[in-house]
Design a protein around this motif. Structure first.
Motif, short mmCIF file in Angstrom:
data_model
loop_
_atom_site.label_atom_id
_atom_site.label_comp_id
_atom_site.label_asym_id
_atom_site.label_seq_id
_atom_site.Cartn_x
_atom_site.Cartn_y
_atom_site.Cartn_z
N MET A 1 39.83 11.37 21.24
CA MET A 1 40.33 11.60 19.88
C MET A 1 39.17 11.83 18.92
O MET A 1 39.29 12.62 17.98
N TYR B 1 40.84 15.67 20.15
CA TYR B 1 41.97 15.92 21.04
C TYR B 1 43.19 15.10 20.65
O TYR B 1 43.09 13.97 20.18
N LYS B 2 44.36 15.69 20.90
CA LYS B 2 45.64 15.00 20.82
C LYS B 2 45.95 14.61 22.26
O LYS B 2 45.78 15.41 23.18
N ILE B 3 46.40 13.38 22.48
CA ILE B 3 46.60 12.88 23.84
C ILE B 3 48.08 12.68 24.10
O ILE B 3 48.75 11.94 23.38
N ASP B 4 48.58 13.32 25.14
CA ASP B 4 49.99 13.23 25.52
C ASP B 4 50.12 12.27 26.70
O ASP B 4 49.67 12.57 27.80
N LYS C 1 52.70 10.88 22.17
CA LYS C 1 51.44 11.54 21.86
C LYS C 1 50.68 10.75 20.79
O LYS C 1 51.28 10.27 19.83
N TYR D 1 47.29 10.96 18.16
CA TYR D 1 46.37 11.94 17.60
C TYR D 1 45.71 11.38 16.34
O TYR D 1 46.28 10.57 15.63
N THR E 1 44.18 11.39 12.53
CA THR E 1 44.37 12.00 11.21
C THR E 1 43.29 11.44 10.29
O THR E 1 42.72 10.38 10.56
N VAL F 1 44.92 6.63 13.63
CA VAL F 1 45.58 7.14 14.83
C VAL F 1 47.08 7.14 14.58
O VAL F 1 47.66 6.12 14.23
N TRP G 1 51.04 8.14 16.03
CA TRP G 1 51.77 8.13 17.29
C TRP G 1 53.07 8.90 17.11
O TRP G 1 53.82 8.66 16.17
N GLU G 2 53.31 9.82 18.01
CA GLU G 2 54.56 10.58 18.06
C GLU G 2 55.31 10.06 19.29
O GLU G 2 54.86 10.26 20.43
#
Length: 145
Positions: A66, A70-73, A79, A81, A83, A106, A108-109
């Protein structure tokens, strides 16, 4: 999941009446060890130490990647990512990242296992913390007599 009700107003519109909102009540904060014990109790073929190593390595790798943008799935988990929390500059030319970027957060989606979490929960209203404290105090006084 237990919840309590609170009356809240909208700070933007203080003249409007307050409304009742539910607030989640947490039983406790689970430590990594407690969560791993729960996982292992479901018949996992991995040992507790394996999970600790995986979690530690995953956290370290995620932070590193990060920081690189990178965005991590993580599939069902979701996910993650980075900000930026920053103050604005008057112009693009005046923007200085060291001065204007306050922190990296950080986000979270939620993944599929978390998207419909409400459908997996049975809600139970609970006493507010204050009412719980008052009830405990009354019980203690009753037993002291």
């Amino acid at each position: 999941m237990k919840y309590t009700l609170v009356m809240r107003g909208n700070p933007r519109y203080p003249e409007r009446s307050k409304k009742a909102y539910a607030c989640a009540q947490y039983e406790k904060t689970l430590s990594v060890d407690e969560l791993i014990d729960h996982i292992v109790s479901h018949g996992s073929s991995f040992r507790k130490g394996d999970y600790k190593a995986i979690i530690s390595t995953l956290a370290e790798a995620m932070a590193e990647m990060m920081a690189e943008g990178y965005k991590i799935d993580l599939a069902e988990m979701g996910k993650f990512y980075p900000t930026l929390d920053c103050n604005g500059a008057d112009t693009m030319a005046e923007f200085n990242p060291d001065k204007h970027i306050k922190s990296v957060k950080v986000n979270w989606e939620p993944g599929d296992d978390f998207k419909n979490l409400k459908d997996k929960i049975t809600f139970r209203e609970d006493l507010t913390r204050r009412l719980q404290k008052d009830a405990l105090k009354a019980d203690m006084e009753k037993w002291d007599k």
